[in-house]
Design a protein around this motif. Structure first.
Motif, PDB file in Angstrom:
ATOM      1  N   ALA A   1       0.828  -1.207   0.000  1.00 60.35           N
ATOM      2  CA  ALA A   1       0.000   0.000   0.000  1.00 60.35           C
ATOM      3  C   ALA A   1       0.862   1.256   0.000  1.00 60.35           C
ATOM      4  O   ALA A   1       0.591   2.215  -0.724  1.00 60.35           O
ATOM      5  N   LEU A   2       1.923   1.257   0.816  1.00 59.52           N
ATOM      6  CA  LEU A   2       2.800   2.425   0.856  1.00 59.52           C
ATOM      7  C   LEU A   2       3.556   2.576  -0.460  1.00 59.52           C
ATOM      8  O   LEU A   2       3.745   3.695  -0.944  1.00 59.52           O
ATOM      9  N   ARG A   3       3.973   1.462  -1.064  1.00 59.35           N
ATOM     10  CA  ARG A   3       4.617   1.545  -2.375  1.00 59.35           C
ATOM     11  C   ARG A   3       3.632   2.121  -3.396  1.00 59.35           C
ATOM     12  O   ARG A   3       4.002   2.926  -4.246  1.00 59.35           O
ATOM     13  N   GLY A   4       2.373   1.709  -3.320  1.00 60.38           N
ATOM     14  CA  GLY A   4       1.368   2.254  -4.227  1.00 60.38           C
ATOM     15  C   GLY A   4       1.104   3.722  -3.972  1.00 60.38           C
ATOM     16  O   GLY A   4       0.939   4.509  -4.913  1.00 60.38           O
TER      17      GLY A   4
ATOM     18  N   ILE B   1      -1.665  -0.401  -7.039  1.00 62.24           N
ATOM     19  CA  ILE B   1      -0.517   0.239  -7.690  1.00 62.24           C
ATOM     20  C   ILE B   1       0.775  -0.408  -7.225  1.00 62.24           C
ATOM     21  O   ILE B   1       1.646  -0.747  -8.024  1.00 62.24           O
ATOM     22  N   GLY B   2       0.910  -0.602  -5.923  1.00 67.91           N
ATOM     23  CA  GLY B   2       2.154  -1.130  -5.371  1.00 67.91           C
ATOM     24  C   GLY B   2       2.474  -2.536  -5.824  1.00 67.91           C
ATOM     25  O   GLY B   2       3.643  -2.897  -5.955  1.00 67.91           O
ATOM     26  N   GLY B   3       1.442  -3.344  -6.084  1.00 70.11           N
ATOM     27  CA  GLY B   3       1.688  -4.707  -6.508  1.00 70.11           C
ATOM     28  C   GLY B   3       2.214  -4.823  -7.924  1.00 70.11           C
ATOM     29  O   GLY B   3       2.769  -5.854  -8.301  1.00 70.11           O
ATOM     30  N   ASN B   4       2.017  -3.785  -8.723  1.00 76.34           N
ATOM     31  CA  ASN B   4       2.506  -3.774 -10.107  1.00 76.34           C
ATOM     32  C   ASN B   4       3.248  -2.473 -10.381  1.00 76.34           C
ATOM     33  O   ASN B   4       3.101  -1.870 -11.450  1.00 76.34           O
TER      34      ASN B   4
ATOM     35  N   PHE C   1       3.992  -7.998 -12.905  1.00 73.66           N
ATOM     36  CA  PHE C   1       5.308  -7.896 -13.529  1.00 73.66           C
ATOM     37  C   PHE C   1       6.344  -7.858 -12.421  1.00 73.66           C
ATOM     38  O   PHE C   1       6.436  -6.891 -11.670  1.00 73.66           O
ATOM     39  N   LYS C   2       7.095  -8.919 -12.275  1.00 77.12           N
ATOM     40  CA  LYS C   2       8.084  -9.031 -11.213  1.00 77.12           C
ATOM     41  C   LYS C   2       9.479  -9.011 -11.805  1.00 77.12           C
ATOM     42  O   LYS C   2       9.752  -9.687 -12.805  1.00 77.12           O
TER      43      LYS C   2
END
Length: 373
Positions: free
Chosen positions: A20-23, A309-312, A371-372
């Protein structure tokens, strides 16, 4: 693009607050930075002007909220490193090699994708090597993570702390004692290293690149600090205790960084020691806040929105350079936007831009496509 995998039995679940913070961090790059300027046009309230000013990079010395986006992302890459610690020093060389190979592959891919993001190949194929901008945001993320990983994987915690202290001291002393004006653009050690060793073009045609070679060393400190935070968050202590210590240390780093800034200026381009301390301090405080709200108080719905957002994050960051999101949002919502009063149009245009990107991310998440790197 890969299918998401289910966590293995007995493994520690990933904290939603980190994604969440990355997003939240990426949200401002994707178009969120325009919200305050749009609200200023709509309302005329001067408070939105102050907020909009924070959505621009500092001209040289100083730090704004926008300056903290990049180091926060690096910090979070370190947190994930600390949540899954490895001790390669106890492994045989044959057991280490697959891990080294994966880390080197990740570093090389991020550097390559950074050049793609920069459109740094000049006039297209065939390539003109001198026209390429090799330094990049993604390359900086990859290098900072790689350097931090090598330290975390091979040293005990005490040795990691000692290595970080020596690196910070060496970086600060060499940078601050170089030449007659060490904290200027042209007179800095960063500029000298880039001009001597970094091929191709620099960002904006300046005397150094903001993602240049020398400052990789200090940026690695942001990732290394994140790794220690990830290690601390994975301990069995009560969440409130973990977050209280994180907030206390973050506050102490802020006071130290701002306190030494009259002598070592806050400068993102040079990635000075004071900038490391301030950016790590703010990163720690933000993570403590997000972990408290989402993992502690159960604010999962807004957490999942930002986690989209943070997951991708890498995928949508690359898309921001390769896809004309403004054209897509205008194609879908242009008529509605134009029908509104002029003062309201910038706000709806900004919201439409964000909505289109969130819709694409929601589609990818629904189909478990990530996308990792």
């Amino acid at each position: 693009m890969t299918q998401a995998t289910q966590p293995q039995p007995g493994s520690r679940p990933r904290l939603l607050s980190i994604d969440a913070l990355r997003g939240f961090d990426m949200f401002w790059i994707l178009g969120g930075e325009g919200l305050f300027a749009a609200l200023l046009v709509l309302t005329g309230w001067s408070g939105f002007q102050l907020a909009a000013n924070q959505m621009e990079h500092s001209a040289w010395h100083g730090v704004t909220a926008y300056d903290l986006i990049f180091p926060l992302f690096i910090f979070l890459s370190g947190v994930t490193l600390g949540l899954k610690p490895l001790a390669l020093r106890a492994m045989t060389p044959s057991a280490r090699w697959p891990i080294y190979r994966k880390a080197l592959k990740r570093l090389a891919l991020l550097c390559l994708l950074g050049v793609v993001y920069n459109h740094g190949w000049g006039g297209g194929i065939p390539l003109a090597p001198d026209a390429v901008r090799y330094a990049s945001v993604l390359g900086r993320i990859g290098m900072a993570w790689f350097l931090a990983a090598m330290i975390v994987w091979h040293l005990s915690l005490r040795a990691q702390l000692l290595a970080a202290g020596l690196l910070m001291l060496a970086y600060g002393l060499t940078q601050g004692s170089f030449g007659a004006d060490p904290y200027s653009a042209a007179g800095s050690l960063n500029a000298w290293v880039d001009q001597a060793l970094l091929p191709g073009q620099f960002y904006g045609g300046g005397p150094l690149d903001p993602e240049g070679l020398f400052s990789h060393l200090s940026a690695a400190l942001n990732a290394l600090a994140g790794a220690w935070v990830g290690r601390w968050l994975s301990t069995p202590y009560a969440l409130n205790r973990r977050l209280a210590l994180l907030a206390a240390v973050g506050s102490g780093l802020l006071l130290t960084g701002y306190g030494i800034s009259p002598w070592i200026p806050l400068n993102k381009t040079l990635w000075t020691v004071s900038f490391v301390l301030v950016s790590v301090g703010w990163s720690g405080l933000l993570l403590a806040l997000f972990a408290l709200l989402i993992d502690g108080w159960g604010w999962h719905r807004p957490g999942r929105l930002f986690a989209l957002i943070g997951g991708n994050a890498i995928a949508i960051y690359l898309a921001s350079a390769l896809v004309d999101w403004g054209y897509l949002s205008r194609s879908l919502m242009g008529g509605v936007i134009d029908s509104l009063p002029a003062a309201a149009q910038p706000l709806l245009a900004c919201l439409a831009l964000l909505a289109v990107q969130l819709a694409v991310l929601a589609f990818l998440a629904r189909h478990r496509l990530f996308f990792k790197v």
